[in-house]
Design an enzyme around this catalytic site. Structure first.
Site, mmCIF file in Angstrom:
data_model
loop_
_atom_site.group_PDB
_atom_site.id
_atom_site.type_symbol
_atom_site.label_atom_id
_atom_site.label_comp_id
_atom_site.label_asym_id
_atom_site.label_seq_id
_atom_site.Cartn_x
_atom_site.Cartn_y
_atom_site.Cartn_z
ATOM 1 N N GLY A 79 -1.357 -13.296 -8.722
ATOM 2 C CA GLY A 79 -1.114 -12.193 -7.793
ATOM 3 C C GLY A 79 0.012 -12.538 -6.839
ATOM 4 O O GLY A 79 0.247 -13.725 -6.541
ATOM 5 N N ASN B 234 -3.361 -11.058 10.446
ATOM 6 C CA ASN B 234 -4.708 -10.475 10.426
ATOM 7 C C ASN B 234 -5.447 -10.675 11.745
ATOM 8 O O ASN B 234 -6.586 -10.246 11.887
ATOM 9 C CB ASN B 234 -5.546 -11.050 9.265
ATOM 10 C CG ASN B 234 -6.046 -12.450 9.569
ATOM 11 O OD1 ASN B 234 -5.452 -13.174 10.361
ATOM 12 N ND2 ASN B 234 -7.138 -12.830 8.948
ATOM 13 N N LYS C 225 -1.496 -5.137 7.726
ATOM 14 C CA LYS C 225 -1.165 -6.522 8.102
ATOM 15 C C LYS C 225 0.336 -6.740 8.324
ATOM 16 O O LYS C 225 0.728 -7.568 9.132
ATOM 17 C CB LYS C 225 -1.682 -7.497 7.035
ATOM 18 C CG LYS C 225 -3.203 -7.600 7.024
ATOM 19 C CD LYS C 225 -3.668 -8.645 6.046
ATOM 20 C CE LYS C 225 -5.189 -8.632 5.940
ATOM 21 N NZ LYS C 225 -5.706 -9.680 5.059
ATOM 22 N N TYR D 113 -15.021 -9.950 -3.557
ATOM 23 C CA TYR D 113 -16.436 -10.230 -3.712
ATOM 24 C C TYR D 113 -17.171 -8.918 -3.955
ATOM 25 O O TYR D 113 -16.640 -7.835 -3.690
ATOM 26 C CB TYR D 113 -17.002 -10.942 -2.475
ATOM 27 C CG TYR D 113 -16.914 -10.108 -1.228
ATOM 28 C CD1 TYR D 113 -15.803 -10.190 -0.399
ATOM 29 C CD2 TYR D 113 -17.927 -9.207 -0.903
ATOM 30 C CE1 TYR D 113 -15.705 -9.404 0.729
ATOM 31 C CE2 TYR D 113 -17.822 -8.418 0.236
ATOM 32 C CZ TYR D 113 -16.723 -8.519 1.044
ATOM 33 O OH TYR D 113 -16.612 -7.737 2.151
ATOM 34 N N MET E 92 -10.703 -13.948 -4.757
ATOM 35 C CA MET E 92 -10.700 -13.621 -3.331
ATOM 36 C C MET E 92 -11.536 -12.386 -3.026
ATOM 37 O O MET E 92 -11.870 -12.137 -1.883
ATOM 38 C CB MET E 92 -9.268 -13.371 -2.861
ATOM 39 C CG MET E 92 -8.464 -14.625 -2.721
ATOM 40 S SD MET E 92 -7.036 -14.214 -1.724
ATOM 41 C CE MET E 92 -6.026 -15.603 -2.089
ATOM 42 N N GLY F 53 -15.056 -14.327 -3.021
ATOM 43 C CA GLY F 53 -14.361 -14.544 -1.756
ATOM 44 C C GLY F 53 -15.174 -14.277 -0.499
ATOM 45 O O GLY F 53 -14.589 -14.174 0.583
ATOM 46 N N SER G 217 -16.404 -2.460 6.411
ATOM 47 C CA SER G 217 -16.071 -3.793 6.927
ATOM 48 C C SER G 217 -17.313 -4.534 7.417
ATOM 49 O O SER G 217 -18.179 -3.958 8.083
ATOM 50 C CB SER G 217 -15.077 -3.673 8.081
ATOM 51 O OG SER G 217 -14.932 -4.939 8.689
HETATM 52 P P1 ATR Z 1 -3.216 -6.813 -1.757
HETATM 53 O O1 ATR Z 1 -2.765 -6.636 -0.344
HETATM 54 O O2 ATR Z 1 -4.678 -6.594 -1.990
HETATM 55 O O3 ATR Z 1 -2.731 -8.080 -2.372
HETATM 56 P P2 ATR Z 1 -1.100 -5.382 -3.112
HETATM 57 O O4 ATR Z 1 -0.096 -5.916 -2.171
HETATM 58 O O5 ATR Z 1 -1.031 -3.966 -3.550
HETATM 59 O O6 ATR Z 1 -2.562 -5.565 -2.538
HETATM 60 O O7 ATR Z 1 -1.107 -6.336 -4.394
HETATM 61 C C1 ATR Z 1 -1.981 -6.154 -5.456
HETATM 62 C C2 ATR Z 1 -1.808 -7.315 -6.404
HETATM 63 O O8 ATR Z 1 -2.739 -7.199 -7.485
HETATM 64 C C3 ATR Z 1 -0.455 -7.357 -7.077
HETATM 65 O O9 ATR Z 1 -0.142 -8.721 -7.322
HETATM 66 C C4 ATR Z 1 -0.707 -6.585 -8.370
HETATM 67 O O10 ATR Z 1 0.229 -6.860 -9.388
HETATM 68 P P3 ATR Z 1 1.624 -6.043 -9.435
HETATM 69 O O11 ATR Z 1 2.503 -6.652 -8.384
HETATM 70 O O12 ATR Z 1 2.145 -6.242 -10.818
HETATM 71 O O13 ATR Z 1 1.285 -4.603 -9.150
HETATM 72 C C5 ATR Z 1 -2.044 -7.144 -8.731
HETATM 73 N N1 ATR Z 1 -2.882 -6.362 -9.644
HETATM 74 C C6 ATR Z 1 -3.593 -5.257 -9.404
HETATM 75 N N2 ATR Z 1 -4.313 -4.886 -10.464
HETATM 76 C C7 ATR Z 1 -4.068 -5.802 -11.432
HETATM 77 C C8 ATR Z 1 -4.532 -5.996 -12.776
HETATM 78 N N3 ATR Z 1 -5.402 -5.158 -13.329
HETATM 79 N N4 ATR Z 1 -4.063 -7.045 -13.470
HETATM 80 C C9 ATR Z 1 -3.190 -7.912 -12.910
HETATM 81 N N5 ATR Z 1 -2.716 -7.789 -11.644
HETATM 82 C C10 ATR Z 1 -3.158 -6.749 -10.918
#
Ligand code: ATR
Length: 297
Positions: free
Chosen positions: A145, A106, A84, A239, A237, A261, A33
């Site tokens: 996402g 957060n 969170k 980096y 988002m 990000g 962090s």
């Molecule tokens: P965070 O808190 O970082 O958002 P999360 O709640 O686990 O973590 O969400 C991860 C997000 O990244 C989700 O929208 C996931 O898509 P799914 O809901 O289908 O799992 C998306 N994600 C992760 N890897 C991906 C990839 N290679 N291509 C597209 N979407 C991806």
């Protein structure tokens, strides 16, 4: 502190070294962090003496660690992955509107003996978009996402006046659930918010935001071609030392500008700092230092 000694009736004074106000970021993992550096720099800028630590909470032990931190006189906590939503539950009775709509917190602090919560991720993103010269006002925005990172920014983007916000996600149902979550609480936003799967991202967007965790790997989200309107911004988002796979994909597909990000990270920290201390720190100077650190790592 003035004390009264009953036996002699004397008054005397005990002087303590000034106790620094305690702040921390709590998560798991937490080793990498950058929040302590950011908040220490903000403290130096604004002349506020503070102590800011990293706390790694056990995955099944978030609440007791937080309760203990505040019981020991801690003043404020930043909360990161994966806590969170638990922070949201903990501050349930005293949440900001943004936290309520994000379903995630957060930033925690103690006020009149009660834990309060806010979500500053959206403000961090908005500040960074403005810094880059892309005000969301009147823009068509594609949000890729539907996880925790996306939840924090949907309402702030709509509140900032974007014309259309389209959420797409690999798992389409999650995008629709996020849309419904917002619309059920703010029905007046329904006409500007839509959702679908990645294949339904087609359109001409002014700003495309990657809120997926795809950039932890090397494969960008599987998005259709032709998303970028002339001069459009592609914003990840996440980096890192180098451009993310999403940024490279966007460059290849004609985005006018790509950004990671890091600015959002500093912006959300600045908004937390303002909640805790009532002072707005300078984002730009700290962002500059962090970028240099990242490149020399
Ligand atoms: P965070 O808190 O970082 O958002 P999360 O709640 O686990 O973590 O969400 C991860 C997000 O990244 C989700 O929208 C996931 O898509 P799914 O809901 O289908 O799992 C998306 N994600 C992760 N890897 C991906 C990839 N290679 N291509 C597209 N979407 C991806």
């Amino acid at each position: 502190m003035e004390l009264h000694e009953p036996a002699t009736g004397n008054h005397y004074t005990v002087t303590h070294a000034p106790l620094l106000k305690r702040y921390a970021v709590i998560g798991n993992p937490i080793e990498h962090s950058r929040s302590p550096f950011i908040h220490e720099q903000f403290g130096l800028q604004t002349g506020l003496a503070l102590r800011y630590e990293k706390i790694k909470a056990p995955l099944d032990g978030f609440t007791p660690v937080v309760t203990d931190f505040f019981a020991q006189g801690g003043c404020g906590l930043n909360v990161t992955v994966p806590f969170k939503e638990e922070a949201f539950a903990l501050a349930q009775a005293h949440l900001s509107v943004r936290a309520r709509l994000a379903g995630a917190v957060n930033t925690l602090w103690m006020e009149q003996g009660k834990i309060h919560g806010c979500n500053t991720d959206g403000v961090g993103l908005l500040n960074d978009l403005l810094r880059l010269g892309y005000s969301p006002q009147g823009k068509n925005i594609l949000l890729v996402g539907a996880g925790g990172a996306a939840r924090g920014v949907v309402f702030p983007l709509l509140e900032a006046g974007c014309m259309q916000l389209h959420i797409v996600n690999r798992t389409e149902q999650r995008a629709r659930q996020l849309q419904e979550h917002i619309v059920s609480r703010m029905p007046q936003l329904a006409s500007r918010l839509s959702a679908g799967g990645l294949a339904q991202a087609s359109g001409q967007w002014d700003i495309v935001i990657n809120a997926t965790s795809s950039s932890l790997g090397t494969t960008p989200p599987d998005l259709p071609h032709g998303l970028y309107r002339h001069g459009a911004l592609a914003y990840d988002m996440m980096y890192g030392q180098q451009a993310t796979s999403f940024m490279i994909q966007a460059q290849e597909q004609g985005a006018g500008l790509t950004a990671d990000g890091l600015g959002m990270l500093v912006g959300q920290a600045a908004a937390s700092f303002a909640i805790w201390h009532g002072v707005n720190p300078d984002i730009q100077a700290v962002l500059h230092d962090l970028r240099r650190q990242l490149h020399s790592a």
